[in-house]
Enzyme design. Structure first.
Site, PDB file in Angstrom:
ATOM      1  N   GLY A   1       3.711  -5.684  10.538  1.00 38.99           N
ATOM      2  CA  GLY A   1       4.910  -6.517  10.456  1.00 38.99           C
ATOM      3  C   GLY A   1       4.844  -7.606   9.403  1.00 38.99           C
TER       4      GLY A   1
ATOM      5  CD  GLU B   1       6.287  -1.184   9.180  1.00 41.27           C
ATOM      6  OE1 GLU B   1       6.056  -1.158   7.969  1.00 41.27           O
ATOM      7  OE2 GLU B   1       5.829  -2.058   9.934  1.00 41.27           O
TER       8      GLU B   1
ATOM      9  CB  THR C   1      -0.929   0.009   1.243  1.00 44.50           C
ATOM     10  OG1 THR C   1      -1.509  -1.294   1.401  1.00 44.50           O
ATOM     11  CG2 THR C   1      -2.022   1.035   1.098  1.00 44.50           C
TER      12      THR C   1
ATOM     13  CG  ASP D   1       3.759   1.904   8.003  1.00 46.23           C
ATOM     14  OD1 ASP D   1       3.662   1.277   6.928  1.00 46.23           O
ATOM     15  OD2 ASP D   1       4.577   1.598   8.890  1.00 46.23           O
ATOM     16  N   GLY D   2       1.062   1.442   6.285  1.00 46.86           N
ATOM     17  CA  GLY D   2      -0.006   0.454   6.130  1.00 46.86           C
ATOM     18  C   GLY D   2      -0.165  -0.357   7.405  1.00 46.86           C
ATOM     19  CB  ALA D   3      -2.143  -1.699   9.524  1.00 45.59           C
TER      20      ALA D   3
HETATM   21  C1  5RP Z   1       5.274  -4.012   6.996  1.00 43.91           C
HETATM   22  C2  5RP Z   1       3.904  -3.699   7.434  1.00 43.91           C
HETATM   23  C3  5RP Z   1       2.921  -3.313   6.400  1.00 43.91           C
HETATM   24  O1  5RP Z   1       2.435  -2.050   6.687  1.00 43.91           O
HETATM   25  C4  5RP Z   1       1.801  -4.297   6.403  1.00 43.91           C
HETATM   26  O2  5RP Z   1       2.328  -5.588   6.252  1.00 43.91           O
HETATM   27  C5  5RP Z   1       0.791  -4.006   5.293  1.00 43.91           C
HETATM   28  O3  5RP Z   1       1.371  -4.287   4.061  1.00 43.91           O
HETATM   29  P1  5RP Z   1       0.589  -4.192   2.707  1.00 43.91           P
HETATM   30  O4  5RP Z   1       0.296  -2.754   2.458  1.00 43.91           O
HETATM   31  O5  5RP Z   1       1.548  -4.798   1.708  1.00 43.91           O
HETATM   32  O6  5RP Z   1      -0.669  -5.024   2.815  1.00 43.91           O
HETATM   33  O7  5RP Z   1       3.574  -3.717   8.596  1.00 43.91           O
HETATM   34  O8  5RP Z   1       6.071  -4.442   8.066  1.00 43.91           O
END
Ligand code: 5RP
Length: 226
Positions: A97, A105, A31, A83-85
């Site tokens: 993570g 992060e 993301t 940031d994403g999650a």
């Molecule tokens: C990386 C993370 C990411 O924010 C989480 O894994 C979401 O990733 P994505 O946007 O690819 O679904 O915590 O350590």
């Protein structure tokens, strides 16, 4: 809209919150790749910002998009972190993570009072725990650390990549821990962090200020605030 399109939609929208002169934290994941792409476009059009990346991958991507970078030798507070999650619950507690960057992060998210999380609707849950909780551990003695973690009621699996043990940017391992539903995330975070050998957990407790979430049905992004 498929999940990828939802990720792009929410990322593009959230980047609008970034204003001239800000020093920001730049998250990691698929993301965030869209957010970095959009941010690069805005920088090219004159936006003046500096960013601290949360992983080597993000640093490389930011350089490709010519986003100026800085670090904590120059900065002690961030105006905003994006940031994403992997999961977000109704109280805006997070599991992060999945991409392996949880330690940096968390350090970066802790340096702001404006931590913005961007997700698509598949990540929003009533109770955390469907996504296995990533826990970063010291390689030495990881087996005994894993057993101590498992005594809290989970199955811990050492993360691998291409048949090798996955190594984080900080030269640690990650244990993906299957707890089932996590009804007391704050307590679990405390219990995990007190185990010797645990470096950090993917539970981000009382850190997110705002969550941007894209929804396919209405093709819109909603903002959920604490
Ligand atoms: C990386 C993370 C990411 O924010 C989480 O894994 C979401 O990733 P994505 O946007 O690819 O679904 O915590 O350590």
């Amino acid at each position: 809209m498929n999940q990828d399109e939802l990720k792009r939609e929410v990322a593009y929208e959230a980047v609008n919150d970034i204003q001239d002169g800000m020093t920001i934290g730049i998250g990691t994941g698929s993301t965030m790749r869209y957010a970095i792409e959009k941010l690069g476009e805005r920088v090219k059009n004159g936006l003046q910002i500096k960013g601290i990346p949360t992983s080597e991958d993000t640093a490389e991507l930011a350089r490709i998009h010519q986003i100026p970078l800085t670090d904590f030798s120059e900065v002690s507070h961030l105006d905003l972190v994006i940031d994403g999650a992997d999961e977000v619950d109704e109280n805006l507690q997070l599991i992060k993570g999945g991409g392996g960057a949880l330690l940096r992060e968390k350090i970066v998210a802790n340096a702001t009072d404006n931590f913005i999380v961007i997700i698509d609707e598949t990540k929003y849950v009533k109770t955390l725990g469907k996504f296995k909780l990533p826990v970063e551990v010291v390689p030495f003695g990881w087996e005994i650390t894993a057993r101590a973690i498992e005594s809290l009621g989970c199955q811990a699996t050492l993360r691998t990549k291409d048949s090798n043990v996955y190594i984080t940017d900080n030269d640690h391992y990650i244990l993906d821990c299957e707890f089932g539903e996590i009804h007391h995330p704050e307590q679990l975070n405390q219990d995990l962090i007190s185990i010797i050998g645990v470096v950090e957990t993917g539970l981000f407790i009382n850190m997110a200020k705002k969550v941007f979430m894209s929804r396919s049905e209405t093709q819109s992004v909603i903002k959920i605030e604490n």
